[in-house]
Design a protein around this motif. Structure first.
Motif, short mmCIF file in Angstrom:
data_model
loop_
_atom_site.label_atom_id
_atom_site.label_comp_id
_atom_site.label_asym_id
_atom_site.label_seq_id
_atom_site.Cartn_x
_atom_site.Cartn_y
_atom_site.Cartn_z
N VAL A 96 0.89 -1.35 0.06
CA VAL A 96 -0.07 0.03 -0.13
C VAL A 96 1.08 1.18 -0.14
O VAL A 96 1.82 1.47 0.90
CB VAL A 96 -0.81 0.06 1.20
CG1 VAL A 96 -1.69 1.16 1.15
CG2 VAL A 96 -1.86 -1.30 1.19
N LEU A 109 -3.60 2.26 -3.68
CA LEU A 109 -4.45 3.02 -3.02
C LEU A 109 -4.00 4.80 -2.91
O LEU A 109 -4.49 5.52 -2.47
CB LEU A 109 -4.66 2.72 -1.58
CG LEU A 109 -5.52 1.40 -1.23
CD1 LEU A 109 -5.61 0.81 0.09
CD2 LEU A 109 -6.77 1.19 -2.21
N HIS A 117 -14.17 0.19 4.50
CA HIS A 117 -14.28 -1.21 4.01
C HIS A 117 -13.86 -2.30 4.86
O HIS A 117 -13.06 -2.13 5.71
CB HIS A 117 -13.58 -1.27 2.66
CG HIS A 117 -12.11 -1.14 2.72
ND1 HIS A 117 -11.17 0.00 2.91
CD2 HIS A 117 -10.97 -2.19 2.51
CE1 HIS A 117 -10.00 -0.27 3.24
NE2 HIS A 117 -9.84 -1.50 2.90
N ASP A 119 -11.38 -5.96 4.08
CA ASP A 119 -10.55 -6.31 2.94
C ASP A 119 -11.29 -7.42 2.00
O ASP A 119 -11.61 -8.36 2.62
CB ASP A 119 -9.40 -6.82 3.56
CG ASP A 119 -8.37 -5.46 3.90
OD1 ASP A 119 -8.57 -4.60 3.33
OD2 ASP A 119 -7.60 -5.80 4.79
N LEU A 132 -0.97 -4.93 8.72
CA LEU A 132 -0.29 -4.14 7.99
C LEU A 132 1.03 -3.38 8.76
O LEU A 132 0.78 -3.15 9.82
CB LEU A 132 -1.42 -2.79 7.79
CG LEU A 132 -0.97 -1.72 6.93
CD1 LEU A 132 -0.70 -2.28 5.36
CD2 LEU A 132 -2.11 -0.83 6.86
N THR A 144 -5.28 5.52 10.05
CA THR A 144 -6.00 4.36 9.79
C THR A 144 -7.14 4.47 10.90
O THR A 144 -6.73 4.26 12.01
CB THR A 144 -5.68 3.34 9.26
OG1 THR A 144 -4.62 3.50 8.34
CG2 THR A 144 -6.42 2.15 9.06
N SER A 177 -10.72 0.29 -2.22
CA SER A 177 -11.45 1.32 -1.28
C SER A 177 -10.73 2.79 -1.73
O SER A 177 -11.38 3.80 -1.12
CB SER A 177 -10.83 0.75 0.13
OG SER A 177 -9.35 0.86 0.01
N TRP A 253 -0.05 6.54 12.69
CA TRP A 253 1.15 5.50 12.24
C TRP A 253 2.34 6.13 12.62
O TRP A 253 2.60 7.29 12.42
CB TRP A 253 1.00 5.27 11.03
CG TRP A 253 -0.03 4.27 10.47
CD1 TRP A 253 -1.11 4.73 10.11
CD2 TRP A 253 -0.14 2.85 10.36
NE1 TRP A 253 -2.05 3.86 9.60
CE2 TRP A 253 -1.34 2.60 9.98
CE3 TRP A 253 0.89 1.97 10.98
CZ2 TRP A 253 -1.80 1.37 9.99
CZ3 TRP A 253 0.49 0.50 10.92
CH2 TRP A 253 -0.97 0.42 10.28
N TRP A 261 -5.60 -6.84 12.12
CA TRP A 261 -7.32 -6.62 12.58
C TRP A 261 -7.96 -7.73 11.95
O TRP A 261 -7.61 -8.66 11.10
CB TRP A 261 -7.78 -5.44 11.88
CG TRP A 261 -7.76 -5.43 10.50
CD1 TRP A 261 -8.55 -5.82 9.44
CD2 TRP A 261 -6.61 -4.34 9.50
NE1 TRP A 261 -8.12 -5.39 8.28
CE2 TRP A 261 -6.90 -4.59 8.30
CE3 TRP A 261 -5.68 -3.77 9.93
CZ2 TRP A 261 -6.15 -4.07 7.02
CZ3 TRP A 261 -4.89 -3.15 8.79
CH2 TRP A 261 -5.26 -3.28 7.62
N HIS A 268 -12.42 -0.75 8.15
CA HIS A 268 -11.36 0.31 8.28
C HIS A 268 -11.63 1.34 7.41
O HIS A 268 -11.83 1.05 6.24
CB HIS A 268 -9.95 -0.18 8.52
CG HIS A 268 -9.44 -1.12 7.35
ND1 HIS A 268 -9.95 -2.44 7.21
CD2 HIS A 268 -8.80 -0.86 6.33
CE1 HIS A 268 -9.56 -3.08 6.31
NE2 HIS A 268 -8.72 -1.99 5.58
N ARG A 270 -8.96 4.99 5.51
CA ARG A 270 -7.81 5.62 5.70
C ARG A 270 -7.78 7.11 5.43
O ARG A 270 -8.34 7.32 4.19
CB ARG A 270 -6.62 5.07 4.90
CG ARG A 270 -5.03 5.80 4.97
CD ARG A 270 -4.40 5.43 4.01
NE ARG A 270 -4.73 5.97 2.65
CZ ARG A 270 -4.24 5.42 1.47
NH1 ARG A 270 -3.53 4.58 1.39
NH2 ARG A 270 -4.55 6.37 0.30
N ARG A 279 4.59 7.07 1.70
CA ARG A 279 3.96 6.25 2.86
C ARG A 279 4.19 4.74 2.08
O ARG A 279 3.64 4.69 1.04
CB ARG A 279 2.44 6.57 2.83
CG ARG A 279 1.71 5.79 3.84
CD ARG A 279 0.26 6.14 4.04
NE ARG A 279 -0.53 5.68 5.38
CZ ARG A 279 -1.43 4.83 5.34
NH1 ARG A 279 -1.22 4.08 4.10
NH2 ARG A 279 -2.09 4.41 6.29
N ARG A 283 1.53 -5.51 3.70
CA ARG A 283 0.20 -6.13 4.26
C ARG A 283 0.25 -7.61 3.90
O ARG A 283 0.42 -7.96 2.51
CB ARG A 283 -1.36 -5.26 3.80
CG ARG A 283 -2.31 -5.90 4.45
CD ARG A 283 -3.51 -5.22 3.90
NE ARG A 283 -4.08 -5.95 2.80
CZ ARG A 283 -5.12 -5.60 1.81
NH1 ARG A 283 -5.72 -4.49 2.13
NH2 ARG A 283 -5.33 -6.38 1.08
#
Ligand code: SIN
Length: 299
Positions: A96, A109, A117, A119, A132, A144, A177, A253, A261, A268, A270, A279, A283
């Motif tokens: 990500v 993303l 959403h 996953d 993650l 997040t 997402s 973060w 999770w 979740h 973001r 960033r 994951r």
């Protein structure tokens, strides 16, 4: 099982809650060297708190994969928006990231908002959990948030619970997402004909026995058997309960954070962040088994 702030949990491990309804910060563990008793305590804490945060970790991709494998077999990462798979030789790792290399994103993303959403719920067997790990994070933004879907079910008034308990929802596979169209899919705004999977709207968690709403994501969702208008009206009503602030925890973060999770009972989202900042998150997805996720047929 004690989990008040900073109290001993297992050996050197300590837990403190991150919000009233979900989340816990786990202190005093190195995820590369967990003994079986500490892993068992982490597993119990995860089922109890739905989301766990581990700070100051120093994980290679192989460490991330081996920690994740302690929870079960892993799914391969979904294909990136560009059609590329991610980490060479480690198909379980989904990147990500907004970082570009030679004009091509290294991950998915981008830097925009990723909407609420759970996953990969467009698949028949979505992953039961995701882990993650933060490698690089922006100075601001990109937080997040997590939301308890046990809490969402509990918040629904009794008449609404009875109305929705046996319904099923189509989870759209057109968009991710971040709003990007998935590789190989023709975009459509009609959830009745878009690719995706129909799941029960209310599920029984196979390990805790608790009921949870399973909403997936709002865009292109559709309640099987209703007119599109009726489906949208009912989904809007349910979503308004499901994402109340009181049911959420927002995580800011730091590099070295790992968040684990449970996709069966949380969603979740973001926040957007500065596109010029970097960033980079890696994951894993821990395989689920939809045959174990019981639908609620009567309350
Ligand atoms: C995800 O939806 O799995 C990524 C969330 C994030 O970028 O924080």
């Amino acid at each position: 099982m004690s989990d008040t702030s900073g109290t001993p949990y297992n050996g050197a491990m300590r837990l403190s809650r991150t919000s009233a309804v979900l989340g816990a910060l786990v202190h005093g563990v190195d995820l590369r060297t967990l003994d079986p008793e500490t892993f068992a305590a982490i597993h119990r804490a995860w089922l109890d708190r739905q989301v766990l945060l581990f700070r100051d970790q120093a994980l290679t991709d192989e460490d991330l994969v081996s920690f994740s494998r302690r929870f079960g077999d892993l799914d391969q990462a979904p294909v990136q928006e560009t059609g590329r798979r991610f980490v060479d030789g480690i198909p379980e790792i989904y990147v990500v990231s907004n970082v570009m290399q030679d004009g091509v994103p290294i991950g998915s993303l981008g830097s925009g908002e990723a909407v609420w959403h759970t996953d990969m719920s467009y698949l028949p067997d979505p992953p039961k959990a995701s882990a993650l790990y933060a490698l690089e994070v922006p100075a601001t933004g990109g937080d997040t948030s997590f939301c308890s879907m046990y809490g969402a079910w509990d918040e629904l008034p009794g008449p609404l619970q009875r109305r929705v308990e046996a319904l099923r929802v189509k989870h759209d596979g057109t968009y991710n997402s971040g709003g990007y169209v998935r590789q190989g899919v023709r975009p459509t705004g009609d959830p009745r004909t878009s690719p995706g999977t129909i799941h029960p709207l209310v599920c029984v968690h196979p390990e805790t026995g608790r009921r949870a709403l399973y909403l997936g994501r709002r865009r292109n969702a559709y309640i099987d058997g209703l007119s599109l208008d009726d489906s949208n009206t009912l989904l809007d009503e349910i979503w308004a309960y499901g994402t109340r602030d009181s049911l959420t925890w927002r995580h800011r973060w730091e590099a070295g954070d790992l968040v684990l999770w449970d996709n069966r009972c949380t969603m979740h989202r973001r926040d957007a962040f500065d596109p010029a900042a970097r960033r980079v998150m890696h994951r894993t997805q821990i395989r689920g088994d939809s045959t174990q996720r019981g639908a609620v047929l009567s309350v």
